[in-house]
Design a protein around this motif. Sequence first.
Motif, PDB file in Angstrom:
ATOM      1  N   ILE A  16       0.827  -1.211   0.000  1.00 51.20           N
ATOM      2  CA  ILE A  16       0.000   0.000   0.000  1.00 51.20           C
ATOM      3  C   ILE A  16       0.860   1.259   0.000  1.00 51.20           C
ATOM      4  CG2 ILE A  16      -1.554   1.375   1.445  1.00 51.20           C
ATOM      5  CD1 ILE A  16      -3.056  -1.190   2.013  1.00 51.20           C
ATOM      6  N   SER A  20       0.511   3.795  -2.982  1.00 56.25           N
ATOM      7  CA  SER A  20      -0.113   5.084  -2.692  1.00 56.25           C
ATOM      8  C   SER A  20       0.833   6.243  -2.966  1.00 56.25           C
ATOM      9  CB  SER A  20      -0.591   5.131  -1.240  1.00 56.25           C
ATOM     10  OG  SER A  20       0.513   5.211  -0.371  1.00 56.25           O
TER      11      SER A  20
ATOM     12  N   LEU B   9       1.153  -4.030  20.452  1.00 61.64           N
ATOM     13  CA  LEU B   9       0.298  -4.231  19.277  1.00 61.64           C
ATOM     14  C   LEU B   9      -0.993  -3.459  19.487  1.00 61.64           C
ATOM     15  CD1 LEU B   9       0.664  -8.007  18.422  1.00 61.64           C
ATOM     16  CD2 LEU B   9       1.371  -6.058  17.038  1.00 61.64           C
ATOM     17  N   GLU B  14      -5.735  -3.831  14.219  1.00 64.19           N
ATOM     18  CA  GLU B  14      -5.947  -5.264  14.014  1.00 64.19           C
ATOM     19  C   GLU B  14      -6.673  -5.507  12.693  1.00 64.19           C
ATOM     20  OE1 GLU B  14      -7.662  -7.333  17.496  1.00 64.19           O
ATOM     21  OE2 GLU B  14      -5.511  -7.373  17.966  1.00 64.19           O
ATOM     22  N   ARG B  16      -7.464  -5.107   8.856  1.00 61.72           N
ATOM     23  CA  ARG B  16      -6.638  -4.905   7.667  1.00 61.72           C
ATOM     24  C   ARG B  16      -6.865  -3.545   7.004  1.00 61.72           C
ATOM     25  NH1 ARG B  16      -4.546  -9.318   4.976  1.00 61.72           N
ATOM     26  NH2 ARG B  16      -3.216  -9.972   6.652  1.00 61.72           N
ATOM     27  N   LEU B  19      -5.357  -0.793   9.006  1.00 61.85           N
ATOM     28  CA  LEU B  19      -3.907  -0.864   8.823  1.00 61.85           C
ATOM     29  C   LEU B  19      -3.530  -0.261   7.472  1.00 61.85           C
ATOM     30  CD1 LEU B  19      -1.499  -2.112  10.389  1.00 61.85           C
ATOM     31  CD2 LEU B  19      -1.695  -4.092   8.894  1.00 61.85           C
ATOM     32  N   GLY B  20      -4.344  -0.563   6.470  1.00 62.51           N
ATOM     33  CA  GLY B  20      -4.100  -0.034   5.123  1.00 62.51           C
ATOM     34  C   GLY B  20      -4.224   1.476   5.083  1.00 62.51           C
ATOM     35  N   SER B  23      -1.162   2.935   6.673  1.00 59.28           N
ATOM     36  CA  SER B  23       0.022   2.756   5.825  1.00 59.28           C
ATOM     37  C   SER B  23       0.078   3.835   4.750  1.00 59.28           C
ATOM     38  CB  SER B  23       0.004   1.398   5.133  1.00 59.28           C
ATOM     39  OG  SER B  23      -0.239   0.382   6.043  1.00 59.28           O
ATOM     40  N   ALA B  24      -1.081   4.085   4.158  1.00 58.04           N
ATOM     41  CA  ALA B  24      -1.123   5.066   3.074  1.00 58.04           C
ATOM     42  C   ALA B  24      -0.913   6.479   3.617  1.00 58.04           C
ATOM     43  CB  ALA B  24      -2.454   4.977   2.339  1.00 58.04           C
ATOM     44  N   VAL B  26       0.728   7.478   6.354  1.00 61.38           N
ATOM     45  CA  VAL B  26       2.037   7.839   6.902  1.00 61.38           C
ATOM     46  C   VAL B  26       3.038   8.187   5.796  1.00 61.38           C
ATOM     47  CG1 VAL B  26       1.913   6.667   9.131  1.00 61.38           C
ATOM     48  CG2 VAL B  26       2.741   5.422   7.134  1.00 61.38           C
ATOM     49  N   VAL B  27       2.821   7.682   4.578  1.00 63.04           N
ATOM     50  CA  VAL B  27       3.766   8.040   3.513  1.00 63.04           C
ATOM     51  C   VAL B  27       3.270   9.182   2.625  1.00 63.04           C
ATOM     52  CG1 VAL B  27       5.014   5.862   3.360  1.00 63.04           C
ATOM     53  CG2 VAL B  27       2.913   6.158   2.055  1.00 63.04           C
ATOM     54  N   PHE B  85       1.492   3.865  14.946  1.00 61.19           N
ATOM     55  CA  PHE B  85       1.734   2.990  13.802  1.00 61.19           C
ATOM     56  C   PHE B  85       3.151   2.424  13.868  1.00 61.19           C
ATOM     57  CE2 PHE B  85       2.841   2.297   9.294  1.00 61.19           C
ATOM     58  CZ  PHE B  85       1.821   1.427   8.946  1.00 61.19           C
ATOM     59  N   ILE B  89       4.253  -1.506  14.152  1.00 64.42           N
ATOM     60  CA  ILE B  89       5.135  -2.197  13.205  1.00 64.42           C
ATOM     61  C   ILE B  89       6.330  -2.808  13.934  1.00 64.42           C
ATOM     62  CG2 ILE B  89       6.587  -1.923  11.148  1.00 64.42           C
ATOM     63  CD1 ILE B  89       3.857  -1.386  10.377  1.00 64.42           C
ATOM     64  N   ILE B  92       5.291  -5.954  15.619  1.00 62.05           N
ATOM     65  CA  ILE B  92       5.166  -7.058  14.664  1.00 62.05           C
ATOM     66  C   ILE B  92       6.538  -7.618  14.315  1.00 62.05           C
ATOM     67  CG2 ILE B  92       4.542  -7.680  12.305  1.00 62.05           C
ATOM     68  CD1 ILE B  92       2.244  -5.820  12.399  1.00 62.05           C
ATOM     69  N   LEU B  95       7.906  -9.702  17.067  1.00 61.67           N
ATOM     70  CA  LEU B  95       7.226 -11.002  17.129  1.00 61.67           C
ATOM     71  C   LEU B  95       7.759 -11.973  16.070  1.00 61.67           C
ATOM     72  CD1 LEU B  95       3.479 -10.175  17.751  1.00 61.67           C
ATOM     73  CD2 LEU B  95       5.011 -11.456  19.241  1.00 61.67           C
ATOM     74  N   LEU B  96       8.121 -11.420  14.936  1.00 62.63           N
ATOM     75  CA  LEU B  96       8.546 -12.283  13.832  1.00 62.63           C
ATOM     76  C   LEU B  96      10.001 -12.681  13.911  1.00 62.63           C
ATOM     77  CD1 LEU B  96       6.663 -10.603  10.836  1.00 62.63           C
ATOM     78  CD2 LEU B  96       6.073 -12.690  12.040  1.00 62.63           C
ATOM     79  N   LYS B  97      10.714 -12.064  14.862  1.00 59.27           N
ATOM     80  CA  LYS B  97      12.147 -12.361  14.988  1.00 59.27           C
ATOM     81  C   LYS B  97      12.401 -13.819  15.362  1.00 59.27           C
ATOM     82  CE  LYS B  97      14.802  -8.249  15.722  1.00 59.27           C
ATOM     83  NZ  LYS B  97      15.204  -7.249  16.690  1.00 59.27           N
TER      84      LYS B  97
END
Lengths: 203, 97
Positions: A16, A20, B9, B14, B16, B19-20, B23-24, B26-27, B85, B89, B92, B95-97
């Motif tokens: 995204i 975007s 978290l 939670e 999607r 979250l989307g 995401s859009a 913040v950039v 945000f 991140i 997350i 957690l994935l480490k």
Amino acid sequence: MDKEKYIEDLKEIKDIMHRSKRFISLSGLSGVSTGVVALIGVFLAYQIVFKGNDYLVHHAVGISNEHLSYLLLIATGTLVLSVWNAIFFTHRKTKKQNQSVWNIQTKQLLLNLLIPLITGGILCLLFLAKGFVGVLPPLTLLFYGLALVNGSKYTLPEIRNLGLIEILVGLIAFHLVEYGLFFWALGFGLVQIIYGLIIQRKY
Amino acid sequence: MVKEILKDLDKAFENRIRLGIMSALVVNDYLDFNALKELLEVTDGNLASHLKALEKSEYITYKKEFLDRKPNTNYSATDKGKEAFKKHINAIEQLLK
């Protein structure tokens, strides 16, 4: 623990952010076609204006008014055809990808492209008015390159490298100003076609 | 240890779509409703309800303006939202480490 979900989340976030921020529907074919148009333009200019002159002494070639108007006609035609091509192929691709052409990303991209382009364009006209025809090929290459680097933040990352190459070609063309037409063909023709093909294959 | 991370978290992210949206935003400095809708491929009602939820937690804010006499709403992320945000991140990634 649902690791899978979080991996998916991260992927989605990245996707995204990318979509975007950047205009990703740039068509490689538009690069190829504008490159071909540029080569045809150079060929015509060479046939009409410079033929019969030794290529090595171009800097000494005096351009008559009649020839100059031919040259300007060719240049304008090349520009119009290129822009039309770029719009046509890109529009086709956005339609295929179901994206709108006129959104915030395209506006940002266009604005950032146009600032160096218009600056360069005006500078070229000023030089032309004073009769410095020889600096036009290197100048157009330079400002086109600067425009691409400036706009690359808002589109495919490859465009940045394309811009840097155009700047380099422009600088060399300034140094070897008598070969201006040759470098112009190289930068706007060949390099553009190669990058168009790269983008077309990759996206 | 894992409990510590789980605390970071954010419940607000939670979903999607939320979250989307974040995401859009913040950039991009701001995006309007239609841009978000197109980007996330959601219906008007769905998007509106998630935007409202994020507004409630003060993660995003909006500005109404008129474009050719049509009302247009631009959404942007607040500092609080950006911070949350980032934290989310990071959690997350931990957690994935």
